[in-house]
Enzyme design. Sequence first.
Site, short mmCIF file in Angstrom:
data_model
loop_
_atom_site.label_atom_id
_atom_site.label_comp_id
_atom_site.label_asym_id
_atom_site.label_seq_id
_atom_site.Cartn_x
_atom_site.Cartn_y
_atom_site.Cartn_z
CB SER A 136 81.87 92.63 -35.16
OG SER A 136 81.96 94.15 -35.07
CE1 TYR A 149 80.76 91.81 -29.70
CE2 TYR A 149 81.54 93.69 -31.09
CZ TYR A 149 80.74 92.63 -30.95
OH TYR A 149 79.97 92.29 -31.82
#
Length: 245
Positions: A136, A149
Amino acid sequence: MQIKGAIALVTGANGDIGQYFVKALCDAGATKVYACARKPSDLTSLVAVNPEQIIPIALDITNSDSVETVAQACQDVNLLINNAGVGLLKGFISAADLSSARAEIEVNYLGTLAMCRAFAPILQANGGGAIVNMLSILGKINFPMNASYSASKAAAVSLTQGLRMELKSQNTLVVGVLPGTVDTPGSQHFPPPKVSPEDVVREALQGVIDGVNEVYPGEQAKQMAAQLLQDPQSLENAMSAMVNR
């Protein structure tokens, strides 16, 4: 590496992006696709798309016995796609406890590492092949509303870089895929721009074909990656403003 004729394994194949990986691999002419999920029953409709190419596999990447069992059963793999992941939308301090941070590290970093360790010798035996790690852009800039995260993806970014160096001698390509917000049910409350899961998969597989190290699918990821090179502090300030309004 060409996708046509590849024998691929996709973790998290039942997820919003994983299912597109499986379908795209089949469409691109992969000989066989091992579609992995904790519960194979979640893969029934996906396997029905092409039962001759798609093989359902039970896999929990956080369980060492499960990983080893799958590695022993899938000795022909030459394309490993580490797609399984979890994001729990917790901050570092605002989270009630450390359970979410631990879960994200267990899946996004340690689970991915376990898969790479199990399949690196298999890839070597099959000519080198490739590993695709679904990362990501938040692995390169922390988003406070999804802080732990982001930290787990930062660990996975470092893992991907290290694997690339360590596996170069065995001719294994290691591709990191760093999208921004992907247009899935889990991101329905996030603002645009968003990238479709189909485009994420298309750019990821093209990255394998082209032999590139990192792929930034979608407008948002490309813009943020450029800003990180040009003015990282302004991007950090923008992220901070989103949580400190």
